[in-house]
Design a protein around this motif. Structure first.
Motif, PDB file in Angstrom:
ATOM      1  N   PHE A   1       0.886  -1.328  -0.037  1.00  0.00           N
ATOM      2  CA  PHE A   1       0.096   0.240   0.050  1.00  0.00           C
ATOM      3  C   PHE A   1       0.999   1.320  -0.113  1.00  0.00           C
ATOM      4  CE2 PHE A   1      -2.493   3.230   2.688  1.00  0.00           C
ATOM      5  CZ  PHE A   1      -3.519   3.289   1.549  1.00  0.00           C
ATOM      6  N   VAL A   2       0.876   2.154  -0.964  1.00  0.00           N
ATOM      7  CA  VAL A   2       1.384   3.189  -1.241  1.00  0.00           C
ATOM      8  C   VAL A   2       0.485   4.449  -0.947  1.00  0.00           C
ATOM      9  CG1 VAL A   2       2.881   4.755  -2.701  1.00  0.00           C
ATOM     10  CG2 VAL A   2       3.200   2.269  -3.005  1.00  0.00           C
ATOM     11  N   ALA A   3       0.542   4.989   0.306  1.00  0.00           N
ATOM     12  CA  ALA A   3      -0.239   5.971   0.726  1.00  0.00           C
ATOM     13  C   ALA A   3       0.304   7.366   0.460  1.00  0.00           C
ATOM     14  CB  ALA A   3      -0.628   5.836   2.300  1.00  0.00           C
ATOM     15  N   ASN A   4      -0.565   8.034  -0.121  1.00  0.00           N
ATOM     16  CA  ASN A   4      -0.372   9.632  -0.333  1.00  0.00           C
ATOM     17  C   ASN A   4      -1.514  10.273  -0.058  1.00  0.00           C
ATOM     18  OD1 ASN A   4       1.711   8.420  -2.001  1.00  0.00           O
ATOM     19  ND2 ASN A   4       1.449  10.177  -3.711  1.00  0.00           N
ATOM     20  N   CYS A   5      -1.184  11.526   0.653  1.00  0.00           N
ATOM     21  CA  CYS A   5      -2.213  12.397   0.819  1.00  0.00           C
ATOM     22  C   CYS A   5      -2.791  13.109  -0.266  1.00  0.00           C
ATOM     23  CB  CYS A   5      -1.975  13.338   2.055  1.00  0.00           C
ATOM     24  SG  CYS A   5      -3.252  14.391   2.586  1.00  0.00           S
ATOM     25  N   CYS A   6      -3.966  12.928  -0.905  1.00  0.00           N
ATOM     26  CA  CYS A   6      -4.541  13.639  -2.015  1.00  0.00           C
ATOM     27  C   CYS A   6      -5.798  14.299  -1.358  1.00  0.00           C
ATOM     28  CB  CYS A   6      -4.647  12.640  -2.887  1.00  0.00           C
ATOM     29  SG  CYS A   6      -3.450  11.833  -3.645  1.00  0.00           S
ATOM     30  N   TYR A   7      -5.711  15.470  -1.537  1.00  0.00           N
ATOM     31  CA  TYR A   7      -7.137  16.371  -1.030  1.00  0.00           C
ATOM     32  C   TYR A   7      -7.536  15.996   0.196  1.00  0.00           C
ATOM     33  CZ  TYR A   7      -6.550  16.898  -6.076  1.00  0.00           C
ATOM     34  OH  TYR A   7      -6.151  16.979  -7.397  1.00  0.00           O
ATOM     35  N   VAL A  11      -4.865   7.811  -0.122  1.00  0.00           N
ATOM     36  CA  VAL A  11      -5.073   6.810  -0.999  1.00  0.00           C
ATOM     37  C   VAL A  11      -3.930   6.137  -1.502  1.00  0.00           C
ATOM     38  CG1 VAL A  11      -7.068   8.639  -1.898  1.00  0.00           C
ATOM     39  CG2 VAL A  11      -4.583   8.832  -2.700  1.00  0.00           C
ATOM     40  N   ASP A  12      -4.249   5.003  -2.073  1.00  0.00           N
ATOM     41  CA  ASP A  12      -3.333   4.269  -2.466  1.00  0.00           C
ATOM     42  C   ASP A  12      -3.119   4.532  -4.032  1.00  0.00           C
ATOM     43  OD1 ASP A  12      -1.672   2.231  -3.751  1.00  0.00           O
ATOM     44  OD2 ASP A  12      -2.616   0.635  -2.977  1.00  0.00           O
ATOM     45  N   VAL A  13      -2.192   5.511  -4.570  1.00  0.00           N
ATOM     46  CA  VAL A  13      -1.752   5.860  -5.912  1.00  0.00           C
ATOM     47  C   VAL A  13      -1.499   4.753  -6.970  1.00  0.00           C
ATOM     48  CG1 VAL A  13      -1.476   8.263  -5.203  1.00  0.00           C
ATOM     49  CG2 VAL A  13       0.521   6.626  -5.427  1.00  0.00           C
ATOM     50  N   LYS A  14      -1.200   3.557  -6.389  1.00  0.00           N
ATOM     51  CA  LYS A  14      -0.944   2.658  -7.408  1.00  0.00           C
ATOM     52  C   LYS A  14      -2.395   1.800  -7.702  1.00  0.00           C
ATOM     53  CE  LYS A  14       3.633   1.731  -6.178  1.00  0.00           C
ATOM     54  NZ  LYS A  14       4.716   0.677  -6.360  1.00  0.00           N
ATOM     55  N   ASN A  19      -6.660   8.953  -8.527  1.00  0.00           N
ATOM     56  CA  ASN A  19      -5.462   9.425  -8.116  1.00  0.00           C
ATOM     57  C   ASN A  19      -4.403   8.364  -8.583  1.00  0.00           C
ATOM     58  OD1 ASN A  19      -6.209  11.971  -6.767  1.00  0.00           O
ATOM     59  ND2 ASN A  19      -7.160  10.585  -5.633  1.00  0.00           N
ATOM     60  N   CYS A  20      -4.453   7.969 -10.123  1.00  0.00           N
ATOM     61  CA  CYS A  20      -3.728   6.907 -10.470  1.00  0.00           C
ATOM     62  C   CYS A  20      -2.113   7.208 -10.697  1.00  0.00           C
ATOM     63  CB  CYS A  20      -4.252   6.445 -11.687  1.00  0.00           C
ATOM     64  SG  CYS A  20      -3.247   4.834 -12.187  1.00  0.00           S
ATOM     65  N   GLY A  21      -1.199   6.755  -9.968  1.00  0.00           N
ATOM     66  CA  GLY A  21       0.194   7.519 -10.222  1.00  0.00           C
ATOM     67  C   GLY A  21       0.373   8.612  -9.474  1.00  0.00           C
ATOM     68  N   LYS A  22      -0.535   9.679  -9.078  1.00  0.00           N
ATOM     69  CA  LYS A  22      -0.403  10.867  -8.429  1.00  0.00           C
ATOM     70  C   LYS A  22      -1.678  11.368  -8.170  1.00  0.00           C
ATOM     71  CE  LYS A  22       0.596  13.381 -12.645  1.00  0.00           C
ATOM     72  NZ  LYS A  22       1.070  14.480 -13.425  1.00  0.00           N
ATOM     73  N   CYS A  23      -1.703  12.336  -7.276  1.00  0.00           N
ATOM     74  CA  CYS A  23      -2.906  13.117  -6.833  1.00  0.00           C
ATOM     75  C   CYS A  23      -3.578  13.633  -8.085  1.00  0.00           C
ATOM     76  CB  CYS A  23      -2.475  14.181  -5.938  1.00  0.00           C
ATOM     77  SG  CYS A  23      -2.115  13.385  -4.397  1.00  0.00           S
ATOM     78  N   GLY A  24      -4.785  13.694  -8.223  1.00  0.00           N
ATOM     79  CA  GLY A  24      -5.444  14.299  -9.512  1.00  0.00           C
ATOM     80  C   GLY A  24      -5.343  13.583 -10.885  1.00  0.00           C
ATOM     81  N   SER A  25      -4.629  12.497 -10.776  1.00  0.00           N
ATOM     82  CA  SER A  25      -4.566  11.848 -12.317  1.00  0.00           C
ATOM     83  C   SER A  25      -5.653  10.778 -12.509  1.00  0.00           C
ATOM     84  CB  SER A  25      -3.064  11.009 -12.307  1.00  0.00           C
ATOM     85  OG  SER A  25      -3.107  10.631 -13.525  1.00  0.00           O
ATOM     86  N   LYS A  26      -6.577  11.034 -12.790  1.00  0.00           N
ATOM     87  CA  LYS A  26      -7.668  10.326 -13.232  1.00  0.00           C
ATOM     88  C   LYS A  26      -7.985   9.471 -14.281  1.00  0.00           C
ATOM     89  CE  LYS A  26     -11.155  13.729 -11.108  1.00  0.00           C
ATOM     90  NZ  LYS A  26     -12.290  14.642 -11.575  1.00  0.00           N
ATOM     91  N   GLY A  36      -0.016   2.167 -10.555  1.00  0.00           N
ATOM     92  CA  GLY A  36      -0.048   3.616 -10.754  1.00  0.00           C
ATOM     93  C   GLY A  36      -0.123   4.027 -12.250  1.00  0.00           C
ATOM     94  N   VAL A  37      -0.520   3.153 -13.010  1.00  0.00           N
ATOM     95  CA  VAL A  37      -0.779   3.431 -14.516  1.00  0.00           C
ATOM     96  C   VAL A  37      -2.172   3.097 -14.838  1.00  0.00           C
ATOM     97  CG1 VAL A  37      -0.133   3.110 -16.791  1.00  0.00           C
ATOM     98  CG2 VAL A  37       1.603   2.865 -14.920  1.00  0.00           C
ATOM     99  N   CYS A  38      -3.048   4.036 -15.782  1.00  0.00           N
ATOM    100  CA  CYS A  38      -4.307   3.775 -16.040  1.00  0.00           C
ATOM    101  C   CYS A  38      -4.247   2.699 -17.423  1.00  0.00           C
ATOM    102  CB  CYS A  38      -4.871   5.158 -16.593  1.00  0.00           C
ATOM    103  SG  CYS A  38      -5.320   6.090 -15.200  1.00  0.00           S
ATOM    104  N   VAL A  39      -4.891   1.739 -17.412  1.00  0.00           N
ATOM    105  CA  VAL A  39      -4.926   0.780 -18.647  1.00  0.00           C
ATOM    106  C   VAL A  39      -6.139   0.465 -18.942  1.00  0.00           C
ATOM    107  CG1 VAL A  39      -2.389  -0.165 -17.830  1.00  0.00           C
ATOM    108  CG2 VAL A  39      -4.602  -1.197 -16.999  1.00  0.00           C
ATOM    109  N   ASN A  40      -6.538  -0.138 -20.038  1.00  0.00           N
ATOM    110  CA  ASN A  40      -7.697  -0.487 -20.408  1.00  0.00           C
ATOM    111  C   ASN A  40      -7.648  -2.065 -20.451  1.00  0.00           C
ATOM    112  OD1 ASN A  40      -9.897  -1.377 -22.161  1.00  0.00           O
ATOM    113  ND2 ASN A  40      -9.546   0.088 -23.499  1.00  0.00           N
ATOM    114  N   PRO A  41      -8.446  -2.591 -19.363  1.00  0.00           N
ATOM    115  CA  PRO A  41      -8.429  -3.835 -19.336  1.00  0.00           C
ATOM    116  C   PRO A  41      -9.241  -4.792 -20.206  1.00  0.00           C
ATOM    117  CG  PRO A  41     -10.005  -2.981 -17.888  1.00  0.00           C
ATOM    118  CD  PRO A  41      -9.410  -1.811 -18.591  1.00  0.00           C
ATOM    119  N   SER A  42      -9.764  -4.037 -21.447  1.00  0.00           N
ATOM    120  CA  SER A  42     -10.454  -4.814 -22.154  1.00  0.00           C
ATOM    121  C   SER A  42      -9.750  -5.451 -23.365  1.00  0.00           C
ATOM    122  CB  SER A  42     -11.494  -3.959 -22.834  1.00  0.00           C
ATOM    123  OG  SER A  42     -12.653  -3.545 -21.826  1.00  0.00           O
ATOM    124  N   PHE A  43      -8.592  -4.740 -23.630  1.00  0.00           N
ATOM    125  CA  PHE A  43      -7.395  -4.972 -24.438  1.00  0.00           C
ATOM    126  C   PHE A  43      -6.022  -5.126 -24.311  1.00  0.00           C
ATOM    127  CE2 PHE A  43     -11.406  -2.947 -26.520  1.00  0.00           C
ATOM    128  CZ  PHE A  43     -11.667  -4.198 -27.253  1.00  0.00           C
TER     129      PHE A  43
END
Length: 69
Positions: A1-7, A11-14, A19-26, A36-43
């Motif tokens: 668990f990588v806890a960051n304080c976001c707002y 949160v676990d930014v991973k 907050n994926c990878g960093k605060c505010g990264s939707k 910590g990386v946004c991925v499309n699990p469909s493909f």
């Protein structure tokens, strides 16, 4: 668990969609946050249907299901 304080929330930014990878990264609505990386699990052949569900060599990911080669 990588806890960051976001707002003022821990949160676990991973794994956190908002907050994926960093605060505010939707992630987009069809994406999930894996390591910590946004991925499309469909493909995504490394995260097919869910995080870390890797397809075998020669197979592919189609709508979140692994094909068989």
């Amino acid at each position: 668990f990588v806890a960051n304080c976001c707002y003022k929330k821990c949160v676990d930014v991973k794994k956190n969609q908002l907050n994926c990878g960093k605060c505010g990264s939707k992630c987009k609505y069809y994406e999930i946050c894996c390591q910590g990386v946004c991925v499309n699990p469909s493909f995504n052949h490394k995260h097919c249907g869910r995080c870390y569900n890797k397809c075998k060599n020669g197979s592919s990911c189609f709508y979140g299901l692994r094909s068989y080669a």
